[in-house]
Structures are given as structure tokens and as C-alpha cells.
Design an enzyme around this catalytic site. Sequence first.
Site, short mmCIF file in Angstrom:
data_model
loop_
_atom_site.label_atom_id
_atom_site.label_comp_id
_atom_site.label_asym_id
_atom_site.label_seq_id
_atom_site.Cartn_x
_atom_site.Cartn_y
_atom_site.Cartn_z
CB VAL A 91 -0.92 0.03 1.24
CG1 VAL A 91 -1.70 1.33 1.31
CG2 VAL A 91 -1.88 -1.16 1.22
CB ALA A 136 4.78 2.54 1.04
CE LYS A 137 5.13 -1.34 8.18
NZ LYS A 137 5.90 -0.35 8.95
N GLY A 138 4.20 -2.91 3.26
CA GLY A 138 3.89 -4.15 2.57
C GLY A 138 3.67 -5.25 3.59
CG ASP A 177 7.21 -3.70 9.87
OD1 ASP A 177 7.39 -2.53 10.21
OD2 ASP A 177 6.28 -4.40 10.32
#
Length: 444
Positions: A91, A136-138, A177
Site C-alpha cells: 500500500v 507505504a507498507k507491505g 518490519d
Amino acid sequence: MTITDFPTTASGVRDEVPDPLFPAASHPAEPASPGEQALAAARFQLAEASRFLGLDEGLHLMLATPRRSLTVSVPVRREDGRMEVVQGYRVQHNLSRGPAKGGIRFHPSTDLPEVTALAMWMTWKCALAGIPYGGAKGGVAVDPGALTTRELERVTRRYVNEILPLIGPEKDIPAPDVGTDEQTMAWIMDTYSANAGYSVPGVVTGKPMTLGGSLGRAGATSRGVQIAALQALSRSPEDATVAVQGFGKVGALAAQYLADAGCRVVAVSDATGAVVRRTGLDVAALRAHAAEAGSVYGYRDADALSHDELLEMDVDVLVPAALEGVITASNAPRVRARLIVEGANGPTTPEADRILTEAGVTVVPDILANAGGVIVSYLEWVQNMQAYSWSANEVEVKLRDLMTTAFQAVASLSEERDLTLRQAAHAIGVGRVAEAHQMRGLYP
Ligand code: GLU
């Protein structure tokens, strides 16, 4: 879509805490998933900041919704020959201040709402830290502990291949992360580079040193937690006791750095349990035990404790350094620490926040307290873009400078406008992003 389509309260249940800007509409009665709760919390914080800043509803709506969200199916061949399919996400919440930036999480319960919330927090975190990135992050819904190294490599490479159109050193730069590490970053760098036909170290941060990683990146989040905690402490570190929830990449080194600064770390926990020693734990010995045994469980120089007891311990500083939603309305009234420094993203729910504020507990919020990780990611990326590398001392000085500047901006706004540190941090982060939007204007 209007803003009232969103769950407007912290828990995702509309009739508890109405959104300060847009009063509640109806909401399904079933309890929200942890990811939905995280997203509702993130939107609640944004709504508060938008109201404080006087943003108009259109801009608020833009900031409440991600710019791009990609869901991918990741087929993975298991060692026994079976094929399984897991879900992956990337995202990009906001790109107004620069390329998107944020980690990739491997965890069985990760889902799109959770990744969206985490991406939104990255946007405010980068803006607050004053680094030129969007957020953003995945995530991939796998349990890395249940896969072999070769299976993990296949999941990582296939996931990267699926999100390839989104990422790049000038577009979107992933990082570690929960559940991912240097090795994962090396596979990401290799997969991207193999597709490009040449090496692209700047596509990902948190890489091993040999592939263009930065000195100081591995311990950066924990170093930032230490800097934030020492800034917020109202007494000398030698007089402060600390409990750390989560003894992984962030928590273990945060405990170590706080102990190095003179604090007495009396309790730590991980997924297997918690250990306590009122006279102070030998953090280095405990880290050595955890590295060998895989957890703090069985460490002999301490007594056992439950997870709940750790969060409610009578200490000066509590560092939640694991996952979201651990300090809630049900345990917040029993929290006895006077200072909470959020190493994790989203560990405190908004209801808990309100209870803690009323009880006079200071919370250094995630987007400030754990910003050290993305700050050194930025320094790594700058070094990669220049094909140059800095000494450990140069990195440390820049990290300290950016952390301290952000902390002081938050502390002064909180003081001037009588806001909690979280409200002040969001007001600054959201305000900077809103300003970038206003300057750029709307296209077309
Ligand atoms: N995953 C970390 C965070 O939540 C680091 C992100 C990054 O370095 O891009 O802040």
C-alpha cells in the site's frame, strides 16, 4: 465515497467514540479484526489532526484513503512439493513529499486494513522526521517461523516480482518490519536487480553491509527509542526502571541501549513469556540467551512473569516493542508506568490513549519514538544514491540530530497548544503533508 463510509471510531465500532469531525453513521455490530481496528485508530488520529489543523473535508478524505493499494496472490512451492497460495499487499498511502517508504511485514495475521494503517503511519512519520518520503507498507500473510529458509526465499522473490511495478529507488523503497530482516532485503534487492539487469542497491534499505547497507541501520529503531525515552524522562536514567514488551529486533536492542544509558531494565517479554528481576536484568546476558534459545523463556537469572503482568508493572518507563493494539481500554487503567515509549507501531488504542492521558501518563507516540529506523533507512538510501558510504559516527550524529529536532518540535507544540505528544506529532506530520498537497495543487 464520503468520509462517513469509514468506521469512525478507534475500535471500529461507531457508537463508542464519535469521530470529532464527521459524526457516526451506522456500523456493523460484529467486532472489527485487529487490522480493521488499527485502521480505525489511524483514521481517528487523522480526524483529530485534521480538525485541529482546520483541513477541509476533501483534503481529509484524500489523506484518509491510500493513493494505491495492491493485493497479490503469492504461490509458494513447499519442500514436500505441494503448492500453497498466500496473500501479499503493498500500500502506498501518500506520495506528495517524495517516494513512498515503508517496511514489509511477514506475519500470519497481516491483512489489507493493517497494511493500510501502517502505511498511513509511515506517511506522518516521514513528514514528522523531516525526510523527503511519502508512506507505504507491505505485508505477506505467512508465518516465517513455519517456513524453511528456501521456502521463505521463494515467497519473498515471488512477492517482490508481483509488486515490481510499484517499487523502485525513486518510486517506493521497502525495508524490514516484523518478520523480515537483512536476508529478506538482500533477496528483494537481488530480485529487483535481476529484473532490471543491473544492481540497484537503492531499491531497498536495511540491507546487509556488503550490499550497500548502512552502518547503524540494524540498531537504528532501538537507538531512536533510547533517544526519545531519554528526552522524555523527567529523571536521570540511573533512577529509572524500564519494562520492555517484545524482545525482537527493536525491543532487545532498545533494552540494551537503555541499560547502557544507565536505566535499570527490570522486565522483558517475548511471545513465549516474560522475565523479571527487580534489581535489574543483565540485558547482554539475556540477549545471548535469547539468541541461543530462540526466546527469553528459560533464562535463569530472573523470575517468570505473565504478559499482562509485564504491561502493568510498577516501572517508570514501559516500552511496547511488538505489535499493534496491546494497550487497550481494558488494561490501560492498570498501567502503572508514568512514561510509555512506543517502539512498535500502533501499540496503544485511542481509547487506551484517553485513559492514559487522564491518568497523567506521558506517551511518546510511535511515529516519533520509532522513527529512528526510517531515518537511518533514509541515510542508507542517500548513501546508495551517491554510491558513497558514511562512518558509523556520521550516521549516529545525523540520526540524533533528526530525532532530537522532531522530538523538540512535538514537545513545543504539545506545550503551546495543550496537546498530548501524539496529537502534536500527528498535527505536525499531517500538517506537513497537507501543506505539500496544497502547494502542489490537484491534477488535473
Ligand atoms: N518498518 C520500520 C517502520 O515501521 C522501518 C521502515 C523503513 O525503514 O522504511 O518504521
